[in-house]
Motif scaffolding. Structure first.
Motif, PDB file in Angstrom:
ATOM      1  N   UNK A 168       0.827  -1.209   0.000  1.00 18.76           N
ATOM      2  CA  UNK A 168       0.000   0.000   0.000  1.00 18.76           C
ATOM      3  C   UNK A 168       0.862   1.260   0.000  1.00 18.76           C
ATOM      4  N   UNK A 169       1.944   1.229   0.756  1.00 22.75           N
ATOM      5  CA  UNK A 169       2.812   2.414   0.860  1.00 22.75           C
ATOM      6  C   UNK A 169       3.526   2.704  -0.453  1.00 22.75           C
ATOM      7  N   UNK A 170       3.951   1.656  -1.142  1.00 31.62           N
ATOM      8  CA  UNK A 170       4.747   1.820  -2.362  1.00 31.62           C
ATOM      9  C   UNK A 170       3.903   1.942  -3.628  1.00 31.62           C
ATOM     10  N   UNK A 171       2.604   2.116  -3.482  1.00 28.92           N
ATOM     11  CA  UNK A 171       1.740   2.321  -4.649  1.00 28.92           C
ATOM     12  C   UNK A 171       1.354   1.048  -5.368  1.00 28.92           C
ATOM     13  N   UNK A 172       1.522  -0.091  -4.691  1.00 31.57           N
ATOM     14  CA  UNK A 172       1.193  -1.362  -5.325  1.00 31.57           C
ATOM     15  C   UNK A 172      -0.274  -1.509  -5.643  1.00 31.57           C
ATOM     16  N   UNK A 173      -1.136  -1.028  -4.759  1.00 27.28           N
ATOM     17  CA  UNK A 173      -2.586  -1.141  -4.994  1.00 27.28           C
ATOM     18  C   UNK A 173      -2.972  -0.402  -6.266  1.00 27.28           C
ATOM     19  N   UNK A 174      -2.460   0.794  -6.449  1.00 30.26           N
ATOM     20  CA  UNK A 174      -2.794   1.601  -7.623  1.00 30.26           C
ATOM     21  C   UNK A 174      -2.338   0.915  -8.911  1.00 30.26           C
ATOM     22  N   UNK A 175      -1.116   0.415  -8.912  1.00 30.09           N
ATOM     23  CA  UNK A 175      -0.581  -0.235 -10.113  1.00 30.09           C
ATOM     24  C   UNK A 175      -1.363  -1.499 -10.445  1.00 30.09           C
ATOM     25  N   UNK A 176      -1.647  -2.323  -9.437  1.00 27.12           N
ATOM     26  CA  UNK A 176      -2.403  -3.552  -9.680  1.00 27.12           C
ATOM     27  C   UNK A 176      -3.829  -3.237 -10.117  1.00 27.12           C
ATOM     28  N   UNK A 177      -4.442  -2.219  -9.489  1.00 29.42           N
ATOM     29  CA  UNK A 177      -5.808  -1.854  -9.853  1.00 29.42           C
ATOM     30  C   UNK A 177      -5.906  -1.371 -11.283  1.00 29.42           C
ATOM     31  N   UNK A 178      -4.923  -0.608 -11.726  1.00 27.10           N
ATOM     32  CA  UNK A 178      -4.933  -0.122 -13.116  1.00 27.10           C
ATOM     33  C   UNK A 178      -4.788  -1.278 -14.102  1.00 27.10           C
ATOM     34  N   UNK A 179      -3.937  -2.231 -13.780  1.00 30.30           N
ATOM     35  CA  UNK A 179      -3.764  -3.385 -14.668  1.00 30.30           C
ATOM     36  C   UNK A 179      -5.026  -4.234 -14.684  1.00 30.30           C
ATOM     37  N   UNK A 180      -5.661  -4.376 -13.523  1.00 31.80           N
ATOM     38  CA  UNK A 180      -6.902  -5.158 -13.444  1.00 31.80           C
ATOM     39  C   UNK A 180      -7.988  -4.520 -14.306  1.00 31.80           C
ATOM     40  N   UNK A 181      -8.116  -3.202 -14.205  1.00 32.18           N
ATOM     41  CA  UNK A 181      -9.121  -2.500 -15.004  1.00 32.18           C
ATOM     42  C   UNK A 181      -8.817  -2.615 -16.489  1.00 32.18           C
ATOM     43  N   UNK A 182      -7.527  -2.579 -16.830  1.00 32.58           N
ATOM     44  CA  UNK A 182      -7.130  -2.706 -18.232  1.00 32.58           C
ATOM     45  C   UNK A 182      -7.523  -4.071 -18.795  1.00 32.58           C
ATOM     46  N   UNK A 183      -7.300  -5.110 -18.012  1.00 31.45           N
ATOM     47  CA  UNK A 183      -7.660  -6.465 -18.461  1.00 31.45           C
ATOM     48  C   UNK A 183      -9.169  -6.576 -18.622  1.00 31.45           C
ATOM     49  N   UNK A 184      -9.904  -5.987 -17.699  1.00 32.68           N
ATOM     50  CA  UNK A 184     -11.369  -6.044 -17.763  1.00 32.68           C
ATOM     51  C   UNK A 184     -11.917  -5.374 -19.014  1.00 32.68           C
ATOM     52  N   UNK A 185     -11.413  -4.214 -19.321  1.00 34.39           N
ATOM     53  CA  UNK A 185     -12.026  -3.420 -20.382  1.00 34.39           C
ATOM     54  C   UNK A 185     -11.457  -3.700 -21.766  1.00 34.39           C
ATOM     55  N   UNK A 186     -10.286  -4.321 -21.840  1.00 37.11           N
ATOM     56  CA  UNK A 186      -9.783  -4.726 -23.158  1.00 37.11           C
ATOM     57  C   UNK A 186     -10.328  -6.095 -23.536  1.00 37.11           C
ATOM     58  N   UNK A 187     -10.777  -6.857 -22.533  1.00 35.13           N
ATOM     59  CA  UNK A 187     -11.310  -8.191 -22.798  1.00 35.13           C
ATOM     60  C   UNK A 187     -10.262  -9.157 -23.301  1.00 35.13           C
ATOM     61  N   UNK A 188      -9.015  -8.932 -22.956  1.00 36.43           N
ATOM     62  CA  UNK A 188      -7.919  -9.793 -23.408  1.00 36.43           C
ATOM     63  C   UNK A 188      -7.991 -11.138 -22.680  1.00 36.43           C
ATOM     64  N   UNK A 189      -8.447 -12.158 -23.396  1.00 35.26           N
ATOM     65  CA  UNK A 189      -8.683 -13.452 -22.755  1.00 35.26           C
ATOM     66  C   UNK A 189      -7.393 -14.096 -22.255  1.00 35.26           C
TER      67      UNK A 189
END
Length: 625
Positions: free
Chosen positions: A489-510
């Motif tokens: 949380x301190x090193x910005x891991x949540x933000x980076x993982x959340x952005x990648x998760x959203x990217x996978x969701x919205x690109x639909x990359x199976x």
């Protein structure tokens, strides 16, 4: 000028005489002409550098006469000395022109069509002539036209027989086969079969030797062969692994350790299903046969003894070779840990409890040292000193009119060896990650939590190497500890993982669905272990997921459906931990997520367990709406 140097007039006269002799109809004159030609080329540097003259002289030579000399020299006729001289001269001339001719002339049929004769004559060559033959063949097959002629040869036994004493024979196969990949794919099945047969013959030829040269050859060749040329299930794999095991138990030298390490890693890469049982399991009870365990111990010792000094060698010429060996060692250890985990669940584990305990201690020690090395390497590249935060860096100092460097930072001068582009870093992170995830050692996990800043930046990088999956595996182990969760949380891991998760969701990359599930696993561990209410910044993920579109008519892979369900579980956990006022602000997003859960239910009909779990999620979301 020295007497041995010919004047321009003398040189022209000599060349004219040579061309006359080469054009004669009798073989004796041609032979004399070749001998004179070889002599003048050896002793006239300015002629050797005259490309036009070299092409003209080559055109004066009859290729049929060269073939005849080689054939005659390869048959022990009445005068062995004459035969030897014929062969030596023909080879010497071909070797000289293969070196001096421009590329266009060297790849023409007049030159490359001599390859079959050169291969056939190897068994009759003198000790001095054999290297010249091999150098000539290597030069010719190192181009598509030459490799095409080479792969059409049916009998390669002269090369395979001398390979144990002549490493250039292996280099011939290497260049010929790799260049063959650029040719038409029509003959790939035939070539694949020939490669499999030839490697099998080579393995037989090296019987009774340490086979180090062969191991080095295959360690480089096999990973570079295309799938169409790689033998799918080679009969020689077991024998090759026996060579590795024999070398392991024979007190190998530094070269021997490097050979079996690199080959083991290569075989695990190209044959991931067949190799582990052969390389890691024991043919007899574990108490009696410990070859694979000894190999792992040797690899771990090599890693531990080399890591403390390798940072100082970063810009040394020796770094590439040492780093490649360590990369292979880490990859073998990673595969061993994976194999070990699979076999521990079986009825007949391949490792005894006492050996397992020893290995566990050794692996843990190695991974602790790996953690220290990664910290030092990262700090050197980012801040320049261990423990110095990036904010402490001074202003960039101008290195040129177009670039600048940070005065405290230090990394490899080679762009392909910087910390984010170094295969050794990727291999070390992968091995450490697997151990962090699978072993419950609290001390190592707390140590590794100090690497989270490094992991987060490597995850977010978009370089040649992909660190995402190894970093996720590492974080999965790290977040099992409170200190690790705080670091993420301190090193910005949540933000980076959340952005990648959203990217996978919205690109639909199976293809990325599996990575998405791993992201959810890490984030869910953080959410579930949070002691207070859900953090405000976590709610952004709820909004992003609310925009997810679940196609009604499109057939979706099971992995994608599982990923979507995992995301709903994460969102539900975030909302459960949120206080009522926060939920009210996100009521529209919650309603959208409920709709997504209802759409998803139509994709999982027939899976009772998953349907029940999804219904629990849906009902929980409805109650919070």
């Amino acid at each position: 000028m020295a007497d041995t140097i010919l004047s321009a007039e003398q040189q022209a006269a000599s060349i004219q005489k040579i061309q006359t002799l080469l054009g004669a109809k009798d073989d004796t004159s041609r032979f004399v002409g070749l001998a004179l030609l070889k002599s003048i080329l050896d002793n006239t540097p300015e002629l050797r550098s005259n490309e036009e003259a070299i092409v003209t002289l080559w055109g004066s030579i009859s290729h049929k006469f060269l073939d005849r000399l080689i054939r005659t020299g390869s048959k022990q006729q009445s005068s062995k000395e004459d035969a030897k001289n014929m062969l030596d001269l023909a080879v010497s001339v071909l070797h000289t022109f293969a070196t001096l001719l421009p590329e266009d002339a060297r790849k023409e049929s007049k030159m490359v069509d001599r390859i079959p004769q050169l291969v056939a004559c190897l068994l009759y060559c003198s000790e001095q002539t054999t290297p010249l033959v091999l150098e000539t063949i290597v030069s010719l097959v190192n181009q598509p036209s030459g490799s095409q002629v080479f792969i059409a040869i049916d009998d390669l036994s002269p090369l395979t027989e001398i390979a144990p004493s002549q490493p250039l024979a292996l280099e011939t196969f290497f260049h010929a086969w790799l260049n063959a990949m650029t040719l038409s794919p029509n003959n790939t099945v035939t070539l694949q079969s020939k490669i499999e047969t030839t490697i099998g013959t080579l393995i037989t030829s090296f019987k009774g030797t340490d086979a180090i040269t062969l191991m080095n050859f295959l360690a480089i060749l096999l990973p570079r062969l295309s799938e169409t040329l790689l033998p799918p299930n080679p009969s020689w794999l077991q024998q090759l692994i026996k060579y590795i095991q024999s070398l392991v138990t024979s007190r190998p030298t530094v070269n021997g350790r490097e050979a079996f390490t690199n080959l083991s890693a290569a075989l695990l890469e190209v044959y991931p299903i067949q190799t582990p049982p052969l390389l890691f399991s024991e043919t007899s009870p574990p108490e009696e046969n410990k070859q694979s365990n000894l190999m792992i111990q040797l690899l771990l010792i090599d890693i531990r003894s080399t890591l403390p000094t390798i940072l100082s060698l970063l810009n040394s010429p020796s770094y590439t070779q040492i780093a490649h060996r360590l990369t292979s060692a880490y990859n073998v250890v990673s595969n061993f840990i994976g194999y070990l985990l699979r076999t521990l669940d079986s009825d007949s584990p391949s490792i005894s409890p006492s050996t397992l305990l020893t290995l566990r201690k050794s692996i843990a020690e190695t991974m602790s040292l790996t953690s220290e090395y990664l910290r030092d390497r990262w700090d050197a590249s980012v801040a320049g000193a261990m423990g110095l935060h990036p904010d402490a860096r001074v202003e960039p100092a101008a290195a040129s009119s177009s670039a600048a460097h940070l005065t405290l930072a230090w990394d490899s001068k080679c762009s392909d060896r910087t910390v984010g582009e170094d295969p050794l870093i990727l291999a070390a992170v992968r091995a450490l990650a697997i151990w962090l995830r699978e072993d419950d050692g609290e001390v190592l996990r707390r140590e590794a939590s100090g690497l989270v800043d490094c992991f987060v930046e490597l995850y977010a990088s978009n370089g040649r190497l992909d660190f995402k999956r190894p970093v996720l595996a590492a974080l999965e182990g790290i977040v099992a500890e409170r200190k690790g969760r705080e670091a993420v949380l301190t090193e910005g891991g949540w933000k980076v993982l959340g952005e990648d998760l959203a990217e996978i969701l919205h690109t639909g990359e199976e293809e990325a669905a599996a990575r998405g599930i791993e992201i959810v696993r890490v984030m869910l561990s953080i959410v579930e272990e949070e002691e207070g209410d859900t953090r405000e910044e976590w709610m952004d993920l709820v909004t992003k997921v609310a925009w997810l579109y679940v196609p009604e008519d499109k057939k979706v892979k099971a992995a994608t459906v599982e990923f979507w369900f995992a995301v709903l579980q994460l969102i539900t956990a975030i909302l459960v931990g949120a206080h009522s006022g926060m939920r009210k602000r996100y009521k529209h997003s919650i309603s959208a997520v409920v709709g997504i859960s209802e759409q998803l239910s139509g994709k999982i009909r027939g899976d009772g367990e998953l349907e029940e779990a999804l219904e629990d999620v849906r009902s929980t979301l409805v109650d919070m709406r």
